[in-house]
Design a protein around this motif. Sequence first.
Motif, mmCIF file in Angstrom:
data_model
loop_
_atom_site.group_PDB
_atom_site.id
_atom_site.type_symbol
_atom_site.label_atom_id
_atom_site.label_comp_id
_atom_site.label_asym_id
_atom_site.label_seq_id
_atom_site.Cartn_x
_atom_site.Cartn_y
_atom_site.Cartn_z
ATOM 1 N N ILE A 12 2.835 6.165 13.370
ATOM 2 C CA ILE A 12 2.872 4.725 13.081
ATOM 3 C C ILE A 12 3.050 3.910 14.377
ATOM 4 N N LEU A 13 3.921 4.366 15.278
ATOM 5 C CA LEU A 13 4.145 3.569 16.501
ATOM 6 C C LEU A 13 2.911 3.577 17.415
ATOM 7 N N ASP A 14 2.233 4.711 17.518
ATOM 8 C CA ASP A 14 1.003 4.733 18.331
ATOM 9 C C ASP A 14 -0.015 3.747 17.759
ATOM 10 N N ALA A 15 -0.139 3.750 16.433
ATOM 11 C CA ALA A 15 -1.116 2.856 15.791
ATOM 12 C C ALA A 15 -0.707 1.398 15.985
ATOM 13 N N ALA A 16 0.596 1.106 15.878
ATOM 14 C CA ALA A 16 1.073 -0.271 16.060
ATOM 15 C C ALA A 16 0.860 -0.707 17.509
ATOM 16 N N TYR A 17 1.149 0.185 18.445
ATOM 17 C CA TYR A 17 0.949 -0.135 19.873
ATOM 18 C C TYR A 17 -0.522 -0.502 20.119
ATOM 19 N N ARG A 18 -1.420 0.330 19.589
ATOM 20 C CA ARG A 18 -2.857 0.064 19.797
ATOM 21 C C ARG A 18 -3.256 -1.272 19.171
ATOM 22 N N TYR A 19 -2.691 -1.541 17.978
ATOM 23 C CA TYR A 19 -2.998 -2.821 17.308
ATOM 24 C C TYR A 19 -2.571 -3.995 18.186
ATOM 25 N N PHE A 20 -1.338 -3.941 18.707
ATOM 26 C CA PHE A 20 -0.850 -5.060 19.513
ATOM 27 C C PHE A 20 -1.578 -5.131 20.858
ATOM 28 N N ARG A 21 -1.927 -3.978 21.420
ATOM 29 C CA ARG A 21 -2.668 -3.975 22.689
ATOM 30 C C ARG A 21 -3.973 -4.768 22.534
ATOM 31 N N ARG A 55 0.868 -1.177 0.000
ATOM 32 C CA ARG A 55 0.000 0.000 0.000
ATOM 33 C C ARG A 55 0.903 1.224 0.000
ATOM 34 N N THR A 56 0.468 2.303 -0.636
ATOM 35 C CA THR A 56 1.228 3.545 -0.499
ATOM 36 C C THR A 56 0.830 4.216 0.819
ATOM 37 N N ILE A 57 1.847 4.655 1.539
ATOM 38 C CA ILE A 57 1.625 5.392 2.791
ATOM 39 C C ILE A 57 2.645 6.524 2.857
ATOM 40 N N ASP A 58 2.143 7.719 3.161
ATOM 41 C CA ASP A 58 3.032 8.833 3.489
ATOM 42 C C ASP A 58 2.902 9.046 5.001
ATOM 43 N N ARG A 60 -4.391 3.966 6.391
ATOM 44 C CA ARG A 60 -3.740 3.153 5.351
ATOM 45 C C ARG A 60 -2.890 2.038 5.973
ATOM 46 N N PHE A 61 -2.267 2.350 7.096
ATOM 47 C CA PHE A 61 -1.449 1.359 7.814
ATOM 48 C C PHE A 61 -2.337 0.193 8.258
ATOM 49 N N TYR A 62 -3.498 0.491 8.840
ATOM 50 C CA TYR A 62 -4.404 -0.580 9.278
ATOM 51 C C TYR A 62 -4.928 -1.386 8.079
#
Length: 252
Positions: free
Chosen positions: A110-119, A52-55, A64-66
């Motif tokens: 990106i890290l906040d979103a990744a943290y929430r995903y793993f949480r 996916r393209t992500i800026d 887009r990350f999700y």
Amino acid sequence: MKRIVIIGASSGLGRRISEDFARIGLRVGIAARREPQLKAIYERYPESVVYRTIDVTAPDAVERFYDLIEANGGMDILLLASGTGHINPQLDVATDVTTVETNAVGTVRILDAAYRYFRDTANDTPGQIAVITSLAGTKGIGIAASYSASKRFQSTYIDALDQLAHQEHVNIRFTDIRPGFIRTPLLKEGRNYPLEMAISYAAPLIEKAILRRKRVAVIDSRWRIVSGLWRMIPQCVWSRIALELKDSDNKS
Ligand SMILES: NC(=O)c1ccc[n+]([C@@H]2O[C@H](COP(=O)([O-])OP(=O)(O)OC[C@H]3O[C@@H](n4cnc5c(N)ncnc54)[C@H](OP(=O)(O)O)[C@@H]3O)[C@@H](O)[C@H]2O)c1
């Protein structure tokens, strides 16, 4: 099959690591701004890769990350390899602001979103957040002020999220990868960099650090010694050191 998402996969370290991981059978979700480069990786490994393209500087980066994580069938490891940096002793403001927006603000997104995903998902198998920071974050570097400060920011942000994860009993491992100079498009062509490493040498060291879930990995052992020495230099002495990088056709 382990699932990794790599942001900043269109060139340099991110691209090389994406291809290596796809080759050894990981499921790899890749992103960056330039679609043709991402598509070329996908076309080489269509069974293992989605893109996916992500800026990371754009507000829709999280959405887009999700979407990429979903297309990848989930995520066990995030590798944040996106970044920009310039030698900028003239302190061009636009350059410095772009560097901070990409390396610092983009990292937060990106890290906040990744943290929430793993949480929400990593109850049984731990998730992993790995970031390619830099040894440039060890000390403030005058000729690359925004780069060195933004890299320090990334390392501190990882430390903070690691503490938060312990506090909240969230099962995430953190990996802070701190390389010295590696010959990628990030480095200016024709300029000499001390103890420069080839990508073919450095990428496998980074991959090993990720797969072994190292907390901090300095790439490589020579740079571990150099950065250890840097740390011992008091600021009053460091301030007086004139760092410069010479063009290779002007070595005198
Ligand atoms: N090379 C070194 O000597 C060295 C040393 C220490 C640390 N590092 C770090 O290693 C990481 C990878 O750098 P590299 O050396 O491989 O350089 P590179 O070849 O320039 O790769 C940088 C990657 O970041 C992506 N990127 C830049 N801005 C972005 C944005 N706004 N949104 C999404 N992706 C973006 C680029 O893709 P698009 O342009 O397609 O978006 C590209 O894929 C960086 O964080 C860098 O600071 C490099």
